[in-house]
Design an enzyme around this catalytic site. Structure first.
Site, PDB file in Angstrom:
ATOM      1  N   ARG A  82       0.829  -1.204   0.000  1.00 42.93           N
ATOM      2  CA  ARG A  82       0.000   0.000   0.000  1.00 42.93           C
ATOM      3  C   ARG A  82       0.866   1.257   0.000  1.00 42.93           C
ATOM      4  O   ARG A  82       0.517   2.262  -0.622  1.00 42.93           O
ATOM      5  CB  ARG A  82      -0.966  -0.014   1.184  1.00 42.93           C
ATOM      6  CG  ARG A  82      -2.035   1.061   1.053  1.00 42.93           C
ATOM      7  CD  ARG A  82      -3.143   0.868   2.055  1.00 42.93           C
ATOM      8  NE  ARG A  82      -2.653   0.996   3.424  1.00 42.93           N
ATOM      9  CZ  ARG A  82      -3.358   0.675   4.507  1.00 42.93           C
ATOM     10  NH1 ARG A  82      -4.579   0.189   4.386  1.00 42.93           N
ATOM     11  NH2 ARG A  82      -2.849   0.826   5.705  1.00 42.93           N
ATOM     12  N   GLU A 109     -16.205   6.763   3.614  1.00 39.79           N
ATOM     13  CA  GLU A 109     -15.591   6.221   4.824  1.00 39.79           C
ATOM     14  C   GLU A 109     -15.423   7.326   5.852  1.00 39.79           C
ATOM     15  O   GLU A 109     -15.938   8.437   5.677  1.00 39.79           O
ATOM     16  CB  GLU A 109     -14.234   5.581   4.489  1.00 39.79           C
ATOM     17  CG  GLU A 109     -13.233   6.561   3.880  1.00 39.79           C
ATOM     18  CD  GLU A 109     -11.814   6.005   3.815  1.00 39.79           C
ATOM     19  OE1 GLU A 109     -11.452   5.156   4.647  1.00 39.79           O
ATOM     20  OE2 GLU A 109     -11.066   6.442   2.926  1.00 39.79           O
ATOM     21  N   LYS A 147      -2.372   6.858   1.357  1.00 45.41           N
ATOM     22  CA  LYS A 147      -2.234   7.386   2.715  1.00 45.41           C
ATOM     23  C   LYS A 147      -1.301   8.593   2.617  1.00 45.41           C
ATOM     24  O   LYS A 147      -0.168   8.578   3.070  1.00 45.41           O
ATOM     25  CB  LYS A 147      -1.692   6.311   3.661  1.00 45.41           C
ATOM     26  CG  LYS A 147      -2.779   5.746   4.592  1.00 45.41           C
ATOM     27  CD  LYS A 147      -2.253   4.661   5.488  1.00 45.41           C
ATOM     28  CE  LYS A 147      -2.776   4.778   6.894  1.00 45.41           C
ATOM     29  NZ  LYS A 147      -4.233   4.563   7.038  1.00 45.41           N
TER      30      LYS A 147
HETATM   31  C1  LIG Z   1      -5.359   3.942   7.480  1.00 48.23           C
HETATM   32  C2  LIG Z   1      -6.751   4.217   7.043  1.00 48.23           C
HETATM   33  C3  LIG Z   1      -7.768   3.259   7.131  1.00 48.23           C
HETATM   34  C4  LIG Z   1      -7.558   1.935   7.817  1.00 48.23           C
HETATM   35  O1  LIG Z   1      -6.675   1.101   7.145  1.00 48.23           O
HETATM   36  P1  LIG Z   1      -6.069  -0.160   7.889  1.00 48.23           P
HETATM   37  O2  LIG Z   1      -5.193  -0.780   6.883  1.00 48.23           O
HETATM   38  O3  LIG Z   1      -7.205  -1.034   8.268  1.00 48.23           O
HETATM   39  O4  LIG Z   1      -5.347   0.362   9.077  1.00 48.23           O
HETATM   40  C5  LIG Z   1      -9.014   3.562   6.608  1.00 48.23           C
HETATM   41  N1  LIG Z   1      -9.261   4.761   6.034  1.00 48.23           N
HETATM   42  C6  LIG Z   1      -8.321   5.712   5.960  1.00 48.23           C
HETATM   43  C7  LIG Z   1      -8.660   7.002   5.322  1.00 48.23           C
HETATM   44  C8  LIG Z   1      -7.042   5.469   6.477  1.00 48.23           C
HETATM   45  O5  LIG Z   1      -6.117   6.419   6.425  1.00 48.23           O
END
Ligand SMILES: *Cc1c(COP(=O)(O)O)cnc(C)c1O
Length: 341
Positions: free
Chosen positions: A82, A220, A185
């Site tokens: 990722r 989300e 991210k």
């Molecule tokens: C990090 C994150 C998540 C959760 O991802 P995980 O891999 O489950 O920790 C969900 N949404 C956003 C916007 C994030 O930054």
């Protein structure tokens, strides 16, 4: 090995100084061997591209101690891939999966005494960070990158671990749009989302729930994915071009299927909020946060009238954390033991 003297059972989800972080540099087309340092400071060029143009991406994962004292990582390679995706979105150089995994193991080994003991609910949080460090004044990808991994012990994201929270649908601000960088991210996404979170909190909600750019479908939360459970045992979670693909959500889909749920990953219209019997937010930090209620304009949909977690979220939470803490056997190969010399 003696543990660092901390009140592990009441650790916040926050930064705590540990013994070492690891730093790799990309220069002249390749990554170096990385160095370990106890410094909490970073020397940066005043024209570094991460400062001016947001070439910055991060990851987040946890390291767990089992009852018999073993140390487990969880799906680290998925975090590595990722970060590579985020780097592509931001025109950055990314570490290979091998370097990423090695960096995580180095930082865990050097901070072994900070791994929270089994049973405290706490874990060692790992924060990989990728920055464009080369000097740029014209907008262009940097010619130098820093990959840093730090470790810090954290308690549950929410004080009592597994406590329902109230959400409010954000119908003004959009977190990300198709074609944008919502799937990365990228540091800037979180700065952009702070306005909505601050507004939600000041109105008494735990977090904002974002819609997609058409303001019709659920995307989300600021740092967690969303799911709903229907009365006929469907686990429904949004499919969208503008959400971050949560590894926790992916794991929960697998576990939910095994527990007899039907999985639906598809666009989820905001009207459907009325049809769920339970909803939850999921991510590494909180695992699952059960949702007490969601406010959308004039309407408030209450899922947990007594304010207690519901049976679906409780079952899913237990299924996942039992694997992470080594309570149950891991049939998926998600956990990997970190062996100390
Ligand atoms: C990090 C994150 C998540 C959760 O991802 P995980 O891999 O489950 O920790 C969900 N949404 C956003 C916007 C994030 O930054």
């Amino acid at each position: 090995m003696d543990k660092a003297q901390l009140d592990y059972a009441s650790l916040p989800f926050g930064y705590q100084k540990t013994d070492m972080n690891v730093r790799y540099t990309w220069r002249n087309g390749e990554w170096d061997q990385g160095i370990e340092t106890d410094s909490e400071q970073l020397p940066l060029h005043i024209a570094a591209s991460c400062l001016h143009y947001g070439q910055a991406a991060f990851e987040g994962l946890k390291i767990y101690e089992t009852q018999d004292g073993r140390t487990l990582s969880f799906r680290v390679e998925d975090n590595a891939r990722r970060m590579q995706h985020s780097a592509r979105q931001l025109s950055m150089q990314a570490p290979s999966v091998e370097i990423f995994v090695e960096a995580v193991e180095r930082v865990v080994k050097a901070n072994r005494r900070f791994i929270p003991p089994y049973g405290t609910g706490a874990a060692l949080y790992i924060r990989p960070l990728l920055l464009g460090t080369g000097a740029r004044i014209g907008v262009a990808p940097a010619d130098e990158y820093l990959f840093l991994v730090l470790a810090t012990p954290v308690g549950p994201y929410f004080k009592n671990g597994f406590t329902p929270t109230k959400l409010i649908v954000e119908d003004q601000l959009v977190r990300a749009a198709p074609g944008g960088v919502g799937t990365a991210k990228a540091g800037g996404n979180y700065a952009a989302g702070m306005r909505a979170t601050v507004k939600a909190r000041s109105n008494g909600y735990g977090e904002a729930l974002y819609l997609d750019a058409t303001k019709s479908y659920i995307d989300e939360l600021g740092a967690a994915n969303f799911f709903g459970i229907t009365k006929d045992n469907k686990y429904v979670t949004p499919q969208s071009e503008s959400i971050l693909k949560s590894i926790t959500n992916d794991s929960l889909r697998t576990l939910a299927k095994d527990l007899g749920y039907t999985i639906e990953q598809r666009p989820v219209h905001v009207d459907e909020l009325f049809q769920f019997v339970e909803t939850g937010a999921c991510g590494t930090a909180a695992v699952i946060t059960p949702v007490e209620s969601i406010t959308w304009g004039q309407e408030t949909i209450t899922y947990l009238a007594d304010g207690q977690p519901g049976p679906h979220c409780t079952k899913l939470y237990k299924a996942l954390t039992d694997i992470q803490f080594g309570v149950k056997e891991d049939p998926y190969g998600w956990t990997k033991e970190i062996v100390f010399d």
